[in-house]
Design an enzyme around this catalytic site. Structure first.
Site, PDB file in Angstrom:
ATOM      1  N   VAL A  24       1.006  -3.805   3.965  1.00  0.00           N
ATOM      2  CA  VAL A  24       0.888  -5.078   4.709  1.00  0.00           C
ATOM      3  C   VAL A  24       2.145  -5.937   4.700  1.00  0.00           C
ATOM      4  O   VAL A  24       2.223  -6.908   5.445  1.00  0.00           O
ATOM      5  CB  VAL A  24      -0.278  -5.979   4.225  1.00  0.00           C
ATOM      6  CG1 VAL A  24      -1.607  -5.491   4.695  1.00  0.00           C
ATOM      7  CG2 VAL A  24      -0.235  -6.213   2.759  1.00  0.00           C
ATOM      8  N   TYR A  38      -3.685  -2.467 -10.119  1.00  0.00           N
ATOM      9  CA  TYR A  38      -3.604  -2.275  -8.662  1.00  0.00           C
ATOM     10  C   TYR A  38      -2.705  -3.345  -8.035  1.00  0.00           C
ATOM     11  O   TYR A  38      -1.820  -3.041  -7.224  1.00  0.00           O
ATOM     12  CB  TYR A  38      -5.025  -2.317  -8.060  1.00  0.00           C
ATOM     13  CG  TYR A  38      -5.011  -2.348  -6.555  1.00  0.00           C
ATOM     14  CD1 TYR A  38      -4.886  -1.170  -5.824  1.00  0.00           C
ATOM     15  CD2 TYR A  38      -5.090  -3.555  -5.866  1.00  0.00           C
ATOM     16  CE1 TYR A  38      -4.852  -1.211  -4.434  1.00  0.00           C
ATOM     17  CE2 TYR A  38      -5.063  -3.597  -4.484  1.00  0.00           C
ATOM     18  CZ  TYR A  38      -4.940  -2.421  -3.778  1.00  0.00           C
ATOM     19  OH  TYR A  38      -4.893  -2.463  -2.403  1.00  0.00           O
ATOM     20  N   SER A  91       0.799  -1.239   0.000  1.00  0.00           N
ATOM     21  CA  SER A  91       0.000   0.000   0.000  1.00  0.00           C
ATOM     22  C   SER A  91       0.826   1.281   0.000  1.00  0.00           C
ATOM     23  O   SER A  91       0.258   2.360  -0.169  1.00  0.00           O
ATOM     24  CB  SER A  91      -0.941   0.011   1.196  1.00  0.00           C
ATOM     25  OG  SER A  91      -2.001  -0.876   0.947  1.00  0.00           O
ATOM     26  N   LYS A 103       0.384   3.549  -2.917  1.00  0.00           N
ATOM     27  CA  LYS A 103      -0.781   4.432  -3.051  1.00  0.00           C
ATOM     28  C   LYS A 103      -0.417   5.912  -2.904  1.00  0.00           C
ATOM     29  O   LYS A 103      -1.109   6.789  -3.420  1.00  0.00           O
ATOM     30  CB  LYS A 103      -1.853   4.024  -2.032  1.00  0.00           C
ATOM     31  CG  LYS A 103      -2.351   2.599  -2.269  1.00  0.00           C
ATOM     32  CD  LYS A 103      -3.211   2.060  -1.136  1.00  0.00           C
ATOM     33  CE  LYS A 103      -3.609   0.610  -1.406  1.00  0.00           C
ATOM     34  NZ  LYS A 103      -4.366   0.013  -0.307  1.00  0.00           N
ATOM     35  N   TYR A 121      -4.463   3.717   8.312  1.00  0.00           N
ATOM     36  CA  TYR A 121      -5.798   3.140   8.479  1.00  0.00           C
ATOM     37  C   TYR A 121      -6.429   3.532   9.809  1.00  0.00           C
ATOM     38  O   TYR A 121      -6.294   4.660  10.254  1.00  0.00           O
ATOM     39  CB  TYR A 121      -5.734   1.606   8.283  1.00  0.00           C
ATOM     40  CG  TYR A 121      -5.071   1.281   6.976  1.00  0.00           C
ATOM     41  CD1 TYR A 121      -5.676   1.667   5.779  1.00  0.00           C
ATOM     42  CD2 TYR A 121      -3.831   0.675   6.913  1.00  0.00           C
ATOM     43  CE1 TYR A 121      -5.065   1.416   4.571  1.00  0.00           C
ATOM     44  CE2 TYR A 121      -3.216   0.423   5.697  1.00  0.00           C
ATOM     45  CZ  TYR A 121      -3.845   0.802   4.539  1.00  0.00           C
ATOM     46  OH  TYR A 121      -3.237   0.563   3.356  1.00  0.00           O
TER      47      TYR A 121
END
Ligand code: GLN
Length: 305
Positions: free
Chosen positions: A259, A190, A65, A68, A241
């Site tokens: 992750v 993605y 991630s 992103k 998050y």
């Protein structure tokens, strides 16, 4: 600042929590990572950037991630504020892959860092470039000065086979009319962007884009100062998050986790940082990485507050 000594001490804080947390297993190719591995790197935002590191800072890992942050930067550079009509900038307060929140909120993801938001950003980057993951790879090679950066096909295949929840999110977005490209195209790019492999050194250098307020490694401007500031702001509220409040409290820097255990952090005007430790807490953030960043900001007094 004696960077080497500070990073050694931050690494020491990470070692103290060794044995805490669990390696992510929902993408089987990530499950074999050594939970005790740890790396930290710092790249100064000055020209030319200098890079410092400790422990496993030159070991490649899957950026997941963290990608992103950079897809968002590439899209914002072209779209500016119109992007915020498709994706929000609020904390999620929910797990990063929540279907319920997306459905409840009519297909507008809370922020660009939850998986649904990242799928929308990748969809837009695909429209803009015709090859979203390829454009991201080129960009990361340039910002880190490492032309060898590439996709890990094993990780991508593994996530494709097991990524039922992301597929569900993408279909839900499409059902709400929020994707311009076919679901399978968006998912393919993605998953590939998440499967890019980099080291803490590479990512600390790439983070300098935001530490330099939007200026690229070659000295050209990608983002306005205000856009760079806004990416940092959204990282602070959503980059880790539903633990973003705790991370702001303990670390006090814009940060983005993945992750596989990497966390990228920015000290605006000063440096880019990257920490990596595969064992995660229940929110999906590296336990050792947060401990090291916590120690780093305590030792240096560098925070955005
Ligand atoms: N590829 C992972 C996923 O979509 C990325 C999630 C993460 O790093 N938090 O589930």
């Amino acid at each position: 600042m004696e960077y080497g000594r500070v990073l050694e001490r931050a690494a020491g804080a990470a070692r103290q929590v060794s044995g805490t947390g669990r390696v992510a297993a929902y993408i089987p190719a990530l499950a074999g990572a050594d939970p005790a591995a740890f790396g930290i790197a710092l790249a100064t935002a000055t020209d030319p950037a200098s890079v410092h590191g400790a422990d496993d800072w030159r070991t490649p890992f899957s950026i997941q991630s963290i990608s992103k942050v950079f897809t968002l930067a590439l899209v914002l550079a072209t779209d500016g504020d119109t992007l915020w009509q498709r994706v929000g900038k609020e904390p999620s307060g929910s797990p990063f892959n929540s279907l319920a929140q997306l459905e409840r909120e009519g297909g507008v993801p809370r922020n660009p860092f939850v998986n649904a938001g990242a799928l929308v950003v990748t969809d837009r980057l695909q429209t803009l470039t015709g090859d979203a993951s390829g454009a991201l790879r080129e960009f990361l090679r340039a910002e880190s000065g490492n032309p060898a950066i590439d996709f890990d096909a094993r990780v991508a295949v593994s996530e494709h086979r097991h990524g039922h929840r992301n597929a569900a999110l993408a279909h839900l977005l499409a059902d709400h009319g929020k994707l311009a490209n076919p679901v399978r195209t968006v998912l393919r790019h993605y998953v590939k962007q998440c499967a890019i492999t980099m080291t803490c050194r590479d990512l600390a250098l790439a983070a300098c884009l935001l530490a330099r307020h939007g200026i690229r490694a070659d000295g050209t401007r990608l983002l306005t100062r205000s856009e760079a500031k806004r990416i940092n702001a959204v990282m602070l509220v959503g980059g880790t998050y539903d633990a973003a409040g705790d991370v702001a409290h303990r670390v006090g820097l814009p940060a983005k986790s993945g992750v596989s255990g990497g966390i990228l952090a920015v000290v605006p005007g000063r440096c880019g940082l990257c920490v990596w430790g595969p064992a995660l807490d229940t929110h999906g953030n590296s336990v050792a990485g947060i401990a090291a960043l916590d120690a780093f900001t305590t030792l240096t007094g560098w925070s955005v507050f």
